[in-house]
Design an enzyme around this catalytic site. Structure first.
Site, short mmCIF file in Angstrom:
data_model
loop_
_atom_site.label_atom_id
_atom_site.label_comp_id
_atom_site.label_asym_id
_atom_site.label_seq_id
_atom_site.Cartn_x
_atom_site.Cartn_y
_atom_site.Cartn_z
N ASP A 48 -9.26 -4.69 -20.87
CA ASP A 48 -8.04 -5.28 -20.33
C ASP A 48 -7.65 -4.73 -18.97
O ASP A 48 -6.65 -5.12 -18.38
CB ASP A 48 -6.87 -5.14 -21.32
CG ASP A 48 -6.63 -3.69 -21.74
OD1 ASP A 48 -7.31 -2.80 -21.19
OD2 ASP A 48 -5.78 -3.47 -22.61
N ASP A 52 -15.44 -6.47 -24.83
CA ASP A 52 -15.33 -7.83 -24.33
C ASP A 52 -13.95 -8.00 -23.69
O ASP A 52 -13.04 -7.21 -23.95
CB ASP A 52 -15.53 -8.87 -25.45
CG ASP A 52 -15.94 -10.23 -24.89
OD1 ASP A 52 -17.16 -10.44 -24.70
OD2 ASP A 52 -15.06 -11.08 -24.63
N CYS A 64 -28.96 -16.08 -20.84
CA CYS A 64 -29.59 -17.21 -21.53
C CYS A 64 -29.67 -18.38 -20.55
O CYS A 64 -29.25 -19.49 -20.85
CB CYS A 64 -28.84 -17.57 -22.81
SG CYS A 64 -27.09 -17.93 -22.58
N ASP A 78 -25.34 -8.34 -21.52
CA ASP A 78 -25.70 -9.73 -21.83
C ASP A 78 -24.63 -10.59 -21.17
O ASP A 78 -23.67 -11.03 -21.80
CB ASP A 78 -25.73 -9.93 -23.35
CG ASP A 78 -26.07 -11.35 -23.74
OD1 ASP A 78 -26.79 -12.02 -22.99
OD2 ASP A 78 -25.59 -11.80 -24.81
#
Length: 405
Positions: A286, A259, A357, A304
């Site tokens: 990063d 992430d 989503c 996702d």
């Protein structure tokens, strides 16, 4: 139902923080509930449910109060008391004789309710831009989808098969007076039959389950992971799907959870420890070098991607008031960059799932078509699935499984 002044005041305070101070609804409600330990379960439920419902029906309630909805509107506390009062009238609640409710006339409110039914963006309580983009992209299906997204979200949990089975968990919860029902075709999903603070359950603290919508649980299954594989979850966030993948892989093989925000990965590590998920390594993105070092290294890749979140408005009703159309347009560019750059981490013959989503095809199906055209035959679409809130009763999701040739 009899209204209690201190509870209504708590709802008004929550709404002030959400609409005037521009704080996130879930964080506001959490802090307000913590502010008075004397409140019982029923009191806390009243505050949480009424705050969320007023947020959900904000534009509609402004209309009933004859207040024009604009982004620049900042309600006074006097306005907020009247907005909550009108909400209670819409629920057929008789208002107490409080000064704050002076000037609210039920007959007039019900006349305005009938009038609101003629204006979809008012009756369904959504900003103009959302109504326009929804109709443009979904056509005749938009009416049913926005209606479904305005219903309260069910509480769905995922049984952690690293520690238990769905049936065993269901029996344990029933012994704790937490009845659940199974979800067809989603074997680890259980829906709570009554709302409660499930986080206080010892079974949650012992890692037997996670809160995860039934639609979200289908993403991990879509990736078709196997125990010995090397899997990359490239937009892992706080790790809901990462933990599901660990369970599907039976703690074997390796998952690299990535992430761009370290605090999310720190939260993932805490959750992994509770869940006994031992095959997860976290990695902060990063720089572009992180992606380059992992080139052609994954048997499976989960993307996702960040999205508008318009498929999860049931549980995040304040998002529609905080979001603008330019955010949706910008996030589409981010999605394309992630698809283009992160797909390099997949081995030849490996499979990748792209998921959002969102209910919008422009964030989902159209992005996959664009990617396939850009790759000029290097990838093939194996399967795609669209989960409709109107048809399923759960969150709106899109997922596509692709193979790198």
């Amino acid at each position: 139902m009899r209204l209690h002044r201190n509870l209504v005041a708590a709802v008004v305070e929550a709404l002030h923080q959400i609409f005037v101070e521009k704080k996130y609804a879930d964080k506001v409600i959490e802090k307000i509930l913590q502010s008075n330990p004397k409140w019982g379960a029923r009191d806390r439920a009243f505050i949480a449910e009424n705050t969320y419902e007023v947020v959900r029906w904000w534009r509609w309630l402004l209309f009933l109060n004859e207040i024009e909805y604009t982004d620049a509107y900042f309600p006074t506390r006097e306005d907020l008391w009247k907005i909550v009062g009108v909400w209670q009238i819409s629920l057929q609640t008789q208002l107490p004789d409080w000064q704050e409710f002076t000037g609210i006339y039920p007959k007039k409110v019900f006349q305005k309710i009938e009038e609101s039914k003629k204006i979809r963006k008012v009756f369904q309580s959504i900003p103009d831009w959302l109504d326009e983009i929804g109709e443009k992209e979904l056509g005749k299906f938009w009416e049913k989808e926005i209606y479904a997204l305005n219903q309260s979200a069910p509480v769905v949990i995922r049984a952690n098969t690293l520690k238990t089975t769905p049936l065993r968990l269901q029996n344990l919860l029933l012994q704790s007076d937490i009845p659940t029902v199974e979800v067809k075709n989603v074997p680890t999903a259980l829906v709570l039959q009554k709302r409660m603070n499930i986080f206080s359950s010892p079974h949650f603290k012992n890692g037997l389950f996670e809160i995860q919508d039934a639609s979200s649980q289908q993403v991990g299954t879509m990736l078709e992971v196997e125990p010995a594989m090397r899997v990359i979850d490239a937009c892992a966030g706080a790790g809901g799907k990462t933990l599901h993948l660990a369970a599907l892989m039976e703690n074997k093989g390796k998952i690299i959870a990535m992430d761009v925000e370290q605090w999310k990965l720190d939260e993932l590590q805490k959750r992994a420890k509770r869940a006994n998920a031992q095959n997860i390594e976290t990695k902060l993105i990063d720089s572009s070098k992180v992606i380059k070092r992992l080139e052609a290294s994954a048997d499976r890749l989960l993307l996702d991607v960040p999205c508008s979140g318009l498929g999860v408005l049931k549980r995040n009703p304040d998002a529609k008031w905080k979001m603008q159309l330019n955010f949706v347009e910008n996030i589409k560019k981010t999605q394309r960059e992630i698809l283009q750059n992160y797909s390099s981490m997949l081995k030849k013959g490996g499979k990748m799932v792209y998921a959002t989503c969102s209910i919008l095809p422009s964030e989902s199906e159209e992005q996959v078509r664009w990617f396939l055209s850009e790759q000029k035959g290097d990838f093939e679409l194996l399967e795609e699935k669209r989960i409709s809130p109107a048809q399923s009763g759960f969150d709106g999701f899109y997922m596509a499984r692709l193979r790198k040739k």
